[in-house]
Design an enzyme around this catalytic site. Structure first.
Site, short mmCIF file in Angstrom:
data_model
loop_
_atom_site.label_atom_id
_atom_site.label_comp_id
_atom_site.label_asym_id
_atom_site.label_seq_id
_atom_site.Cartn_x
_atom_site.Cartn_y
_atom_site.Cartn_z
CB SER A 141 -0.95 -0.03 1.20
OG SER A 141 -1.85 1.05 1.19
CD GLU A 144 -2.23 -2.10 -3.93
OE1 GLU A 144 -3.46 -2.04 -4.14
OE2 GLU A 144 -1.68 -1.63 -2.94
CG HIS A 168 -5.59 -1.08 -1.06
ND1 HIS A 168 -4.43 -0.47 -1.48
CD2 HIS A 168 -5.96 -0.42 0.06
CE1 HIS A 168 -4.12 0.52 -0.67
NE2 HIS A 168 -5.03 0.57 0.28
#
Length: 303
Positions: free
Chosen positions: A112, A201, A271
């Site tokens: 992230s 992502e 995520h």
């Protein structure tokens, strides 16, 4: 990217620093992380400021950076685990002790918002892990930290977006992570991915417009010139989302299609609290025909 400096794999009793370079973690999250690392036979050490709170940040920038650099500079520390993502890693980019990291390579584990710091590791030629130290794939993190080979990651054809998969094969170093963080690093850090396979992502909170902006920034800046393949993770949350007749599939198909390279979609990176483990900065092979991404070890097997 510098020449790759593979760290030596960890052994029982090795020290792992646990730090919070972005947002502050929950108490349960910290305890769970420390417990898992101890169960693997390592000695976790929590950073001095890892529990600090300042708004949505884990304390002041200088304190979060101090914890990170202390871990880099301590020769006893053999790996660095981040407690969570959130926001704040970008604030530290120009202060990371890159020379110290290059002199004593050690992997960073996180995902992230931590994507920003993965870019620093990549520029220093030190592999890192796009992964969570807790969750379903924690055993793979343990294996990779000890110098083991990560298992191949296979496309799930049932996943929304997996139909974006094309055909063909590509090989090269793997690098990437959260799309927004990659785009926001352009102009802040060097961003040449020539010859690389790009891992993406995408957070549903971004919305289609922001996904478009981020991909366009990466494309127009030249950051993706020479990319040889794209490994695309889950698109969780986008399944029912539409913006004026477009879905995420149209946005990604049009933007990524400009690269003219193999795309392997529907991979279990996302995520999500339990992403698969993706070593970054090491060779990989993306086989869109077979639906498999194979990545090399990120650390040397301990003697």
């Amino acid at each position: 990217m510098s020449d790759v400096r593979l760290p030596e794999g960890l052994s029982d009793g090795d020290l792992i620093a646990v730090v919070s370079p972005a947002s502050w973690p929950s108490g349960e999250g910290v305890e769970g992380c420390l417990s898992v690392l101890e169960s693997w036979g390592f000695r976790p050490r929590l950073g001095t400021h890892a529990r600090d709170q300042l708004g949505y940040l884990a304390g002041r920038d200088e304190d979060r950076l101090a914890d990170l650099n202390d871990a880099i500079r301590d020769p006893e520390v053999r790996a660095i685990v981040t407690t969570r993502g959130g926001c704040g890693s970008s604030r530290l980019l120009h202060g990371v002790d890159v020379d110290g990291l290059a002199a004593d390579p050690k992997p960073l584990i996180g995902y992230s918002d931590i994507t920003a710091l993965h870019r620093v590791w990549h520029l220093a030629g030190v592999p890192s892990l796009h992964a969570a130290a807790t969750g379903r794939h924690a055993d793979v993190v343990n294996r990779v930290l000890r110098g083991g080979t990560p298992p191949p990651v296979t496309r799930d054809p049932r996943q929304y977006g997996s139909g974006l998969t094309t055909g063909g094969r590509a090989s090269g170093p793997l690098f990437g992570g959260n799309l927004e963080m990659l785009a926001r690093s352009v102009g802040v850090l060097d961003f040449d991915l020539n010859g690389h396979v790009l891992l993406l992502e995408i957070n549903k909170a971004a919305g289609l417009g922001n996904v478009d902006r981020a991909l366009t920034q990466l494309l127009m800046s030249g950051a993706l010139d020479g990319v040889v393949g794209v490994a695309l993770g889950w698109l969780t949350g986008f399944e029912e989302f539409e913006d004026r007749g477009w879905t995420i599939l149209e946005v990604l198909g049009e933007r990524l299609g400009r690269l003219g390279v193999p795309v392997l979609a529907g991979l279990p990176f996302g995520h999500d609290p339990d992403p698969e483990v993706a070593p970054l900065g090491v060779p990989c092979t993306l086989d869109a025909d077979a639906g498999v991404l194979t990545v090399s070890p990120a650390l040397r097997m301990a003697p």
